[in-house]
Design a protein around this motif. Structure first.
Motif, PDB file in Angstrom:
ATOM      1  N   MET A  29       0.829  -1.204   0.000  1.00 38.62           N
ATOM      2  CA  MET A  29       0.000   0.000   0.000  1.00 38.62           C
ATOM      3  C   MET A  29       0.863   1.253   0.000  1.00 38.62           C
ATOM      4  O   MET A  29       0.542   2.247  -0.671  1.00 38.62           O
ATOM      5  CB  MET A  29      -0.913  -0.009   1.222  1.00 38.62           C
ATOM      6  N   ALA A  30       1.976   1.205   0.736  1.00 39.57           N
ATOM      7  CA  ALA A  30       2.883   2.353   0.768  1.00 39.57           C
ATOM      8  C   ALA A  30       3.505   2.595  -0.615  1.00 39.57           C
ATOM      9  O   ALA A  30       3.580   3.737  -1.088  1.00 39.57           O
ATOM     10  CB  ALA A  30       3.978   2.120   1.803  1.00 39.57           C
ATOM     11  N   CYS A  31       3.954   1.507  -1.272  1.00 46.15           N
ATOM     12  CA  CYS A  31       4.502   1.639  -2.626  1.00 46.15           C
ATOM     13  C   CYS A  31       3.453   2.202  -3.580  1.00 46.15           C
ATOM     14  O   CYS A  31       3.737   3.079  -4.403  1.00 46.15           O
ATOM     15  CB  CYS A  31       4.990   0.285  -3.135  1.00 46.15           C
ATOM     16  N   SER A  32       2.230   1.703  -3.478  1.00 48.80           N
ATOM     17  CA  SER A  32       1.144   2.159  -4.335  1.00 48.80           C
ATOM     18  C   SER A  32       0.863   3.639  -4.120  1.00 48.80           C
ATOM     19  O   SER A  32       0.532   4.377  -5.060  1.00 48.80           O
ATOM     20  CB  SER A  32      -0.115   1.342  -4.058  1.00 48.80           C
ATOM     21  N   TYR A  41       4.044   5.686  -5.660  1.00 50.22           N
ATOM     22  CA  TYR A  41       4.387   5.413  -7.055  1.00 50.22           C
ATOM     23  C   TYR A  41       3.157   5.417  -7.969  1.00 50.22           C
ATOM     24  O   TYR A  41       3.084   4.666  -8.932  1.00 50.22           O
ATOM     25  CB  TYR A  41       5.128   4.074  -7.170  1.00 50.22           C
ATOM     26  N   GLU A  42       2.190   6.261  -7.663  1.00 49.83           N
ATOM     27  CA  GLU A  42       1.024   6.507  -8.513  1.00 49.83           C
ATOM     28  C   GLU A  42       0.214   5.240  -8.798  1.00 49.83           C
ATOM     29  O   GLU A  42      -0.240   5.002  -9.914  1.00 49.83           O
ATOM     30  CB  GLU A  42       1.456   7.140  -9.840  1.00 49.83           C
ATOM     31  N   GLY A  43       0.036   4.448  -7.744  1.00 48.08           N
ATOM     32  CA  GLY A  43      -0.768   3.242  -7.882  1.00 48.08           C
ATOM     33  C   GLY A  43      -2.200   3.467  -7.448  1.00 48.08           C
ATOM     34  O   GLY A  43      -2.689   4.601  -7.344  1.00 48.08           O
ATOM     35  N   PHE A  44      -2.884   2.362  -7.137  1.00 49.00           N
ATOM     36  CA  PHE A  44      -4.305   2.403  -6.782  1.00 49.00           C
ATOM     37  C   PHE A  44      -4.561   3.250  -5.538  1.00 49.00           C
ATOM     38  O   PHE A  44      -5.608   3.902  -5.418  1.00 49.00           O
ATOM     39  CB  PHE A  44      -4.788   0.967  -6.552  1.00 49.00           C
ATOM     40  N   TYR A  45      -3.623   3.252  -4.577  1.00 45.40           N
ATOM     41  CA  TYR A  45      -3.822   3.960  -3.312  1.00 45.40           C
ATOM     42  C   TYR A  45      -3.229   5.368  -3.311  1.00 45.40           C
ATOM     43  O   TYR A  45      -3.225   6.022  -2.267  1.00 45.40           O
ATOM     44  CB  TYR A  45      -3.219   3.155  -2.159  1.00 45.40           C
ATOM     45  N   SER A  46      -2.751   5.831  -4.432  1.00 43.17           N
ATOM     46  CA  SER A  46      -2.179   7.176  -4.512  1.00 43.17           C
ATOM     47  C   SER A  46      -3.241   8.229  -4.186  1.00 43.17           C
ATOM     48  O   SER A  46      -4.281   8.305  -4.834  1.00 43.17           O
ATOM     49  CB  SER A  46      -1.616   7.427  -5.911  1.00 43.17           C
ATOM     50  N   ASP A  56     -11.632  -1.242  11.512  1.00 42.71           N
ATOM     51  CA  ASP A  56     -10.642  -2.253  11.139  1.00 42.71           C
ATOM     52  C   ASP A  56     -10.206  -2.124   9.689  1.00 42.71           C
ATOM     53  O   ASP A  56      -9.446  -2.943   9.187  1.00 42.71           O
ATOM     54  CB  ASP A  56     -11.217  -3.664  11.355  1.00 42.71           C
ATOM     55  N   GLN A  57     -10.693  -1.125   8.999  1.00 39.13           N
ATOM     56  CA  GLN A  57     -10.411  -0.986   7.578  1.00 39.13           C
ATOM     57  C   GLN A  57      -9.349   0.077   7.356  1.00 39.13           C
ATOM     58  O   GLN A  57      -9.500   1.218   7.802  1.00 39.13           O
ATOM     59  CB  GLN A  57     -11.690  -0.615   6.823  1.00 39.13           C
ATOM     60  N   LEU A  58      -8.269  -0.288   6.684  1.00 36.48           N
ATOM     61  CA  LEU A  58      -7.206   0.646   6.358  1.00 36.48           C
ATOM     62  C   LEU A  58      -7.467   1.209   4.973  1.00 36.48           C
ATOM     63  O   LEU A  58      -7.337   0.513   3.972  1.00 36.48           O
ATOM     64  CB  LEU A  58      -5.846  -0.060   6.406  1.00 36.48           C
ATOM     65  N   ALA A  59      -7.892   2.463   4.904  1.00 39.07           N
ATOM     66  CA  ALA A  59      -8.297   3.046   3.624  1.00 39.07           C
ATOM     67  C   ALA A  59      -7.110   3.531   2.808  1.00 39.07           C
ATOM     68  O   ALA A  59      -7.201   3.660   1.602  1.00 39.07           O
ATOM     69  CB  ALA A  59      -9.258   4.208   3.868  1.00 39.07           C
ATOM     70  N   GLY A  60      -5.994   3.801   3.439  1.00 39.86           N
ATOM     71  CA  GLY A  60      -4.840   4.307   2.710  1.00 39.86           C
ATOM     72  C   GLY A  60      -3.830   4.903   3.671  1.00 39.86           C
ATOM     73  O   GLY A  60      -4.030   4.928   4.890  1.00 39.86           O
ATOM     74  N   LEU A  61      -2.713   5.376   3.118  1.00 38.11           N
ATOM     75  CA  LEU A  61      -1.645   5.968   3.916  1.00 38.11           C
ATOM     76  C   LEU A  61      -1.368   7.380   3.430  1.00 38.11           C
ATOM     77  O   LEU A  61      -1.483   7.667   2.235  1.00 38.11           O
ATOM     78  CB  LEU A  61      -0.365   5.132   3.798  1.00 38.11           C
TER      79      LEU A  61
END
Length: 355
Positions: free
Chosen positions: A163-166, A169-174, A188-193
């Protein structure tokens, strides 16, 4: 077999969930549920000329169809294969069509089919298919273990590192984890960083697990390709227990001691490209030059549920220094996955007329 199904249902209590599971399983095996067509109904005069078995057969609400919806005979098209139907039902119908993905629901589906197959064996309903039924029971046992593991993996992917890489690096979680987001997520849900945390995570991961080239490039690298891929797990490598790699709890203010410790220590998932089996075309085996082998970094908290033979459908990002990460995971499937549709009922809902 119709009489067997009728007697099995009469002797058991059914709640809506169990009935839906069992009816779907029967339908996938070519057993329809409802009133028989062209039976003409039954009256006392007709019943007086029949024995008990004949009456039970005529009044059964679950019956084997010998024609499809167009009137074509199915005798020559269908082959009796209990194991094949169980594969398609447990690996595809239960989690992806009926939507049952909780561990207790998956265990219920497996145990119910095992119970029915043992009933068939005990009463010698189909002795000529005994070996095939035993093979189906083996699949039920595998499913009871693998489906729950797949559910756990699915709930945890892609993991903090990916998720951190995403994110950076302009991935799904950017941009997903930015502080300005206004939507609510479950506890309990991690939506992003956020960007800062993501950069710290990737920097520490490269420091602990990266190759010399990874570490030399820091956070700057060139993307080679991004693909949606179907993958098969070939090896699960747990995180190292080396204290130098796990970090030190003495100073949590240092980023190298905050991330990837204990259950979050990084290991590897070795995977290769895979093509799902097509019921109409059979299993497709990739040649050596078609097989791509990759290594994906995952936390131990995820790897503990992974197993050899498990399948993933996900977006894979590859970079010039060998870094690989995944982000948009669309499926986690068991080793015997088979997308099997009902050739009678599912064809009625086909969109072919609109193509």
């Amino acid at each position: 077999m119709e009489l067997c199904i009728q007697r099995y249902k009469v002797r058991r209590k059914w709640d809506p969930k169990r009935l839906q599971l069992f009816t779907t399983y029967l339908a996938l095996g070519g057993v329809a549920t409802g009133q028989k067509q062209f039976s003409g109904g039954l009256d006392e005069k007709k019943m007086s000329d029949m024995d008990a078995e004949h009456i039970a057969m005529m009044t059964a609400t679950d019956y084997i169809q010998f024609q499809d919806h167009t009137g074509q005979a199915l005798d020559d098209l269908w082959e009796v294969d209990f194991a094949y139907v169980v594969r398609g039902f447990l690996s595809y119908k239960v989690p992806y069509v009926l939507g049952y993905k909780k561990p207790n629901e998956l265990e219920l589906a497996c145990k119910m089919i095992k119970n029915f197959l043992n009933y068939v064996l005990f009463h010698s309903v189909a002795p000529e298919y005994e070996d095939n039924i035993y093979a189906a029971l083996v699949i039920c046992n595998d499913a009871e273990r693998e489906l729950v593991l797949c559910s756990n993996v699915s709930n945890r992917l892609p993991g903090s590192f990916n998720m951190a890489c995403s994110t950076i690096y302009e991935g799904f979680y950017s941009g997903v984890g930015e502080q300005s987001k206004t939507w609510d997520v479950g506890k309990d849900q991690l939506a992003g960083l956020d960007e800062k945390t993501a950069r710290e995570l990737v920097t520490v991961a490269l420091l602990k697990r990266g190759s010399p080239e990874n570490q030399q490039n820091g956070l700057t690298r060139k993307v080679l390709r991004r693909d949606y891929m179907s993958l098969e797990v070939t090896e699960v490598i747990q995180g190292s227990s080396d204290p130098k790699l796990l970090g030190n709890d003495s100073d949590k203010s240092l980023s190298e001691n905050k991330y990837f410790c204990r259950l979050q220590s990084l290991g590897k998932l070795k995977v290769k490209s895979w093509i799902p089996e097509d019921p109409l075309e059979g299993k497709h085996v990739l040649t050596e030059d078609q097989v791509e082998e990759l290594e994906i970094w995952l936390e131990k908290s995820i790897l503990q549920f992974c197993f050899v033979g498990m399948h993933l459908e996900t977006r894979v990002h590859r970079y010039d220094d060998g870094l690989v990460f995944i982000d948009n995971v669309t499926g986690v499937m068991c080793s015997f996955y088979l997308r099997l549709e009902n050739p009678i009922t599912d064809e009625k809902d086909s969109d072919d007329d609109y193509d």
